[in-house]
Write a protein that holds these residues in place. Structure first.
Motif, PDB file in Angstrom:
ATOM      1  N   PHE A  68       0.831  -1.203   0.000  1.00 16.98           N
ATOM      2  CA  PHE A  68       0.000   0.000   0.000  1.00 16.98           C
ATOM      3  C   PHE A  68       0.869   1.258   0.000  1.00 16.98           C
ATOM      4  O   PHE A  68       0.576   2.231  -0.687  1.00 16.98           O
ATOM      5  N   ARG A  69       1.958   1.210   0.754  1.00 15.16           N
ATOM      6  CA  ARG A  69       2.838   2.382   0.777  1.00 15.16           C
ATOM      7  C   ARG A  69       3.450   2.621  -0.602  1.00 15.16           C
ATOM      8  O   ARG A  69       3.586   3.759  -1.047  1.00 15.16           O
ATOM      9  N   GLY A  70       3.825   1.516  -1.268  1.00 15.25           N
ATOM     10  CA  GLY A  70       4.351   1.662  -2.632  1.00 15.25           C
ATOM     11  C   GLY A  70       3.311   2.275  -3.542  1.00 15.25           C
ATOM     12  O   GLY A  70       3.605   3.152  -4.360  1.00 15.25           O
ATOM     13  N   ALA A  71       2.062   1.811  -3.380  1.00 12.64           N
ATOM     14  CA  ALA A  71       0.973   2.316  -4.212  1.00 12.64           C
ATOM     15  C   ALA A  71       0.769   3.805  -3.974  1.00 12.64           C
ATOM     16  O   ALA A  71       0.582   4.590  -4.910  1.00 12.64           O
ATOM     17  N   LEU A  72       0.857   4.190  -2.715  1.00 10.49           N
ATOM     18  CA  LEU A  72       0.697   5.599  -2.359  1.00 10.49           C
ATOM     19  C   LEU A  72       1.776   6.442  -3.031  1.00 10.49           C
ATOM     20  O   LEU A  72       1.511   7.495  -3.608  1.00 10.49           O
ATOM     21  N   TRP A  73       2.995   5.924  -3.000  1.00  8.72           N
ATOM     22  CA  TRP A  73       4.112   6.621  -3.631  1.00  8.72           C
ATOM     23  C   TRP A  73       3.859   6.789  -5.123  1.00  8.72           C
ATOM     24  O   TRP A  73       4.090   7.853  -5.701  1.00  8.72           O
ATOM     25  N   HIS A  74       3.365   5.724  -5.771  1.00 13.86           N
ATOM     26  CA  HIS A  74       3.085   5.811  -7.211  1.00 13.86           C
ATOM     27  C   HIS A  74       2.013   6.853  -7.487  1.00 13.86           C
ATOM     28  O   HIS A  74       2.100   7.615  -8.444  1.00 13.86           O
ATOM     29  N   ASN A  75       0.989   6.877  -6.639  1.00 13.42           N
ATOM     30  CA  ASN A  75      -0.064   7.876  -6.800  1.00 13.42           C
ATOM     31  C   ASN A  75       0.516   9.286  -6.692  1.00 13.42           C
ATOM     32  O   ASN A  75       0.161  10.178  -7.459  1.00 13.42           O
ATOM     33  N   LEU A  76       1.438   9.465  -5.737  1.00  8.85           N
ATOM     34  CA  LEU A  76       2.026  10.792  -5.558  1.00  8.85           C
ATOM     35  C   LEU A  76       2.877  11.183  -6.763  1.00  8.85           C
ATOM     36  O   LEU A  76       2.829  12.322  -7.229  1.00  8.85           O
ATOM     37  N   HIS A 263       4.103  -5.456  -8.140  1.00  9.77           N
ATOM     38  CA  HIS A 263       3.619  -4.231  -7.484  1.00  9.77           C
ATOM     39  C   HIS A 263       4.269  -2.947  -8.004  1.00  9.77           C
ATOM     40  O   HIS A 263       4.143  -1.908  -7.378  1.00  9.77           O
ATOM     41  N   HIS A 264       4.943  -3.004  -9.137  1.00 14.56           N
ATOM     42  CA  HIS A 264       5.636  -1.799  -9.589  1.00 14.56           C
ATOM     43  C   HIS A 264       4.724  -0.778 -10.253  1.00 14.56           C
ATOM     44  O   HIS A 264       5.152   0.321 -10.566  1.00 14.56           O
ATOM     45  N   SER A 265       3.482  -1.155 -10.545  1.00 14.25           N
ATOM     46  CA  SER A 265       2.567  -0.151 -11.097  1.00 14.25           C
ATOM     47  C   SER A 265       1.346  -0.003 -10.198  1.00 14.25           C
ATOM     48  O   SER A 265       0.322   0.510 -10.605  1.00 14.25           O
ATOM     49  N   GLU A 266       1.494  -0.505  -8.973  1.00 14.82           N
ATOM     50  CA  GLU A 266       0.364  -0.492  -8.045  1.00 14.82           C
ATOM     51  C   GLU A 266      -0.078   0.938  -7.703  1.00 14.82           C
ATOM     52  O   GLU A 266       0.755   1.802  -7.452  1.00 14.82           O
ATOM     53  N   VAL A 267      -1.386   1.179  -7.725  1.00 19.78           N
ATOM     54  CA  VAL A 267      -1.913   2.425  -7.175  1.00 19.78           C
ATOM     55  C   VAL A 267      -2.875   2.057  -6.047  1.00 19.78           C
ATOM     56  O   VAL A 267      -3.287   0.905  -5.931  1.00 19.78           O
ATOM     57  N   MET A 268      -3.257   3.041  -5.241  1.00 24.67           N
ATOM     58  CA  MET A 268      -4.083   2.722  -4.073  1.00 24.67           C
ATOM     59  C   MET A 268      -5.374   1.997  -4.460  1.00 24.67           C
ATOM     60  O   MET A 268      -5.794   1.053  -3.799  1.00 24.67           O
ATOM     61  N   ALA A 269      -5.975   2.439  -5.546  1.00 28.90           N
ATOM     62  CA  ALA A 269      -7.259   1.854  -5.935  1.00 28.90           C
ATOM     63  C   ALA A 269      -7.132   0.376  -6.275  1.00 28.90           C
ATOM     64  O   ALA A 269      -8.033  -0.413  -5.975  1.00 28.90           O
TER      65      ALA A 269
END
Lengths: 314, 482
Positions: A68-76, A263-269
């Protein structure tokens, strides 16, 4: 009939119209939010009306969840790059199309064929995200059948036995997706900025021209300040797109609801959906939803504050 | 939602500038839009219970007490097998019981059924399959699945002196167990392994390999002939896991397989068999024997490329033939091959992963549960099994369940032959049904392995970590196989 009664009648009339939308809004927007808060404190599986209250456990887990943290970073990352790149490109094109030409005798006009460009740039906006995903799936396809790989192989830049697996490369995948969003969005904002530019009185441009301003100066000193409101609004809209990204990521990348490779393209959604529907951790997913809600709220306040400027009246 | 509110600009009141309004509504949109779709999905209804119809007395012919003239609500996954078979069944059921059945064939099982499960008004029979199935472990944890043991113990429609359970292929009942209860009938009998084109092999003079070394040799020959060796459906690492897990089970025997399903602390780490299997698959990557680009392709893309003779082998289950019906050339001669074995394997080459798929369930809160159970009993008869084979060209778990008059296609025929050759030597993993999260994590690791981003040792580490994490699952103590 008295004046007062007439006024009351009108207010009632207006209230009557507002009642239904308000009720719908409360039922379908506000109430689910409230429910989500409630569920985020439970271990609800999503498939059963029974669950236990677990307090803040979900939030505690969320803090430690690396995915989830990785996803958050991608979103940012997307939040920074999507609006910036899209708006810069759209502004540039809009300027060229509306005021970039230098042909006419003293007049301010776009480059040659600007009417045509305006229509062409708008095309991608007409496509739905689902079609976009299929289209770019074919562009990024990981063997020679893909458009990019096909061209690169023909040019001799890529070895046909080792094509670039665009969406399966951890370092490329997010940027590949970013490109799709930008490609899709530029046309719309070009038209938006064009409309705003056309409402700028021509004599301002003419005055700038007479004073010997070049294209760049005209753009930064005249066009951009007068368009600031539109740019600000666009940034907020593009922020929406960057915080979501669900459709593109979940359809174009690998993994349940996308997010791959690894998980390298993971976003929160996508993390939320996978936990909600696939892992049966719906209470946990609701906690993610609440975090998303809070983050987007903070974001919108910050965006509007940071871009506040004095308005230039014209 | 946010964007539509921005269109309200025409009715702006005094004191609020047009742009201010746009900005504010856009800001509101920023808050609302991304979250609404997901959050509103959280909304669950209360728990109403619908009152079922009156029950008829239980007799030997009517073991569940189906009331004549009731209603039957059937929802099936409309995927590779279509849904014509289900319509044929419903017609047969209505005729016998005087019921009125409603039918829904869909790919969106979750979207259509999640609200109904939550609202306490689920259908009577569900084929819970496909990419958007509701995971069975999740449904089971929610207490939504009826125990189907009574169906197994009811008299068979083919031979009332026997129980239904005696008419099924051995091992298929175990497949439907969750936490020690029999809750789903996995109806379609599937084999997993490698597939090749009989035509291509004949043309090139290759013999189907029986050992992993022979397999690598054929792959090398293929590569030298300008064809890819092994294709797999890279976007869905499920498929390459077929190769990895088959090799583990064959080399280490059933104990190695059970160690994984039972979440043993040495299922992968410290198990030399697992490392050897992963290293064997990795050899394909290292020696450049994969079909170029296959790691990023979807199942349709890679299978179609394989149908176009761009690779010698592909990993898949026996639904492949039905799925690729349109893309397969007429003279392709699709053939099944059990996974070739590593040296010193405990199971013979003929051993295959075989098992029941396509889970049918009866919801615990079904309005007409009795009819749902009776429907399942009818499915397990030879008559309905033949109906299925005719409409969907696939085998069912009913022993000898297809009338010999039904003609099978080459791929399915070869799968049947392989099953016969395997005899008792079949195996099947349970962890993908029991622990979806562990399955996903192992798949991610395999994806990395195939892209050469991690080494076999790292794969083992990650797989074991996924196993260790799954032991936290509350159902882990019930999900045991011996």
């Amino acid at each position: 009939m008295s004046h007062v009664a007439q006024g009351k009648g009108r207010n009632g009339f207006i209230a009557g119209f507002l009642l239904v939308p308000l009720a719908l809004y409360l039922t379908f927007v506000i109430w689910p939010y409230v429910q989500t808060f409630g569920y985020s404190f439970t271990n609800w599986t999503g498939q059963s009306p029974t669950f236990d209250f677990v307090g803040l456990d979900n939030y505690a887990l969320l803090l430690k969840d690396e995915v989830f943290r990785g996803a958050l970073w991608h979103n940012l990352l997307l939040l920074v790059f999507v609006p910036v790149i899209t708006i810069l490109l759209a502004l540039f094109f809009a300027f060229m199309v509306n005021a970039g030409g230098r042909g006419g005798a003293g007049g301010v006009a776009g480059v040659r064929g600007s009417a045509f460009y305006k229509i062409v740039y708008f095309f991608p906006q007409v496509l739905s995200l689902a079609i976009l995903a299929v289209l770019f799936g074919a562009v990024y396809r990981s063997d020679q059948g893909g458009l990019l790989n096909g061209v690169l192989v023909k040019l001799g830049l890529v070895d046909p036995t080792e094509p670039v697996e665009w969406l399966n490369e951890p370092r490329l995948v997010l940027w590949c997706l970013l490109l799709v969003v930008v490609w899709h969005g530029v046309g719309f904002y070009l038209v938006l900025f064009s409309a705003a530019m056309q409402s700028v009185p021509k004599d301002i441009y003419e005055a700038a021209l007479l004073d010997g301003a070049g294209r760049a100066q005209t753009f930064f000193k005249v066009t951009l300040p007068l368009l600031w409101d539109s740019v600000q609004t666009s940034a907020v809209y593009l922020g929406i797109a960057a915080m979501d990204m669900f459709v593109l990521v979940s359809t174009m990348t690998s993994g349940q609801f996308g997010g791959g490779p690894d998980h390298h393209s993971e976003v929160m959604a996508t993390v939320l959906m996978r936990n909600f529907l696939y892992f049966g951790k719906s209470g946990y997913a609701c906690a993610m939803g609440v975090v998303m809600l809070v983050l987007t709220m903070i974001l919108s306040v910050v965006t509007l504050r940071a871009t506040r400027r004095e308005r230039i009246e014209f | 939602m946010g964007s539509t509110s921005a269109h309200g600009e025409g009715t702006t009141g005094a004191g609020l500038g047009r742009r201010d309004l746009i900005k504010r509504s856009a800001a509101l949109g920023l808050v609302v839009v991304p979250s609404t779709g997901f959050l509103s999905a959280c909304a669950s209804g209360g728990s109403e219970t619908t009152k079922g119809p009156d029950k008829a007395p239980v007799t030997k012919e009517n073991p569940f007490g189906v009331a004549k003239g009731g209603k039957l609500d059937v929802v099936v996954f409309k995927g590779g097998y279509g849904d014509d078979y289900a319509k044929a069944w419903e017609a047969a059921f209505d005729k016998k019981w005087g019921t009125t059945s409603s039918h829904l064939g869909t790919q969106e099982i979750t979207a259509k059924l999640q609200p109904r499960f939550n609202g306490g008004n689920p259908p009577d029979v569900v084929d819970d399959s496909g990419a958007q199935q509701i995971k069975l472990d999740v449904l089971f944890k929610g207490g939504q699945l009826a125990d189907l043991t009574p169906v197994l113990d009811a008299p068979s429609l083919d031979d009332p002196s026997k129980k239904v359970r005696d008419m099924l292929i051995p091992g298929t009942v175990e497949q439907g167990m969750q936490g020690g209860k029999f809750v789903s009938v996995n109806y379609v009998y599937t084999v997993w392994g490698l597939w090749y084109s009989g035509k291509l092999f004949k043309e090139k003079g290759w013999t189907p390999p029986k050992t992993w070394d022979e397999f690598l040799a054929v792959c090398t020959q293929a590569r030298d002939a300008g064809i890819g060796g092994l294709a797999h459906q890279g976007k869905f690492p499920y498929y390459i896991n077929v190769a990895i897990m088959d090799l583990i089970a064959k080399k280490g025997g059933l104990d190695s397989m059970k160690a994984i399903d039972n979440l043993e602390p040495n299922a992968f780490e410290g198990n030399p068999v697992a490392l050897e299997a992963v290293e064997a698959v990795y050899e394909v990557v290292e020696k450049n024997l994969l079909m170029p680009g296959t790691n990023g392709l979807t199942h349709t893309e890679s299978q179609t490329a394989w149908n176009q003779y761009k690779a010698a082998f592909i990993t898949s289950g026996s639904w492949l033939e039905n799925e690729q019906l349109k893309q397969t050339p007429d003279d392709f001669d699709m053939q099944f091959l059990p996974m070739p074995v590593l040296g010193g394997s405990k199971l013979p080459f003929e051993a295959v992963r075989a098992g029941a798929g396509e889970p049918f369930i009866v919801p615990e809160k079904a309005a007409n549960k009795a009819a749902g159970m009776e429907f399942i009993r009818s499915m397990l008869s030879r008559e309905w099994s033949t109906l299925f084979a005719q409409q969907a060209n696939s085998l069912t778990i009913v022993k000898d369940g297809v009338d010999p008059s039904v003609q099978l296609r080459p791929g399915t025929k070869s799968a049947v032959a392989a099953l016969k050759a395997a005899g008792e030597n079949t195996f099947n993993y349970r962890y993908p049904d029991w622990y979806s999260e562990m399955d996903t994590e192992i798949q991610n690791a395999s994806n990395e392995l195939m892209a050469k981003r991690i080494q076999p040792k790292e794969w083992i580490k990650r797989a074991q970590a996924a196993v260790n994490k799954a032991t936290q699952d509350p159902n882990a103590k019930n999900n045991r196989r011996s």
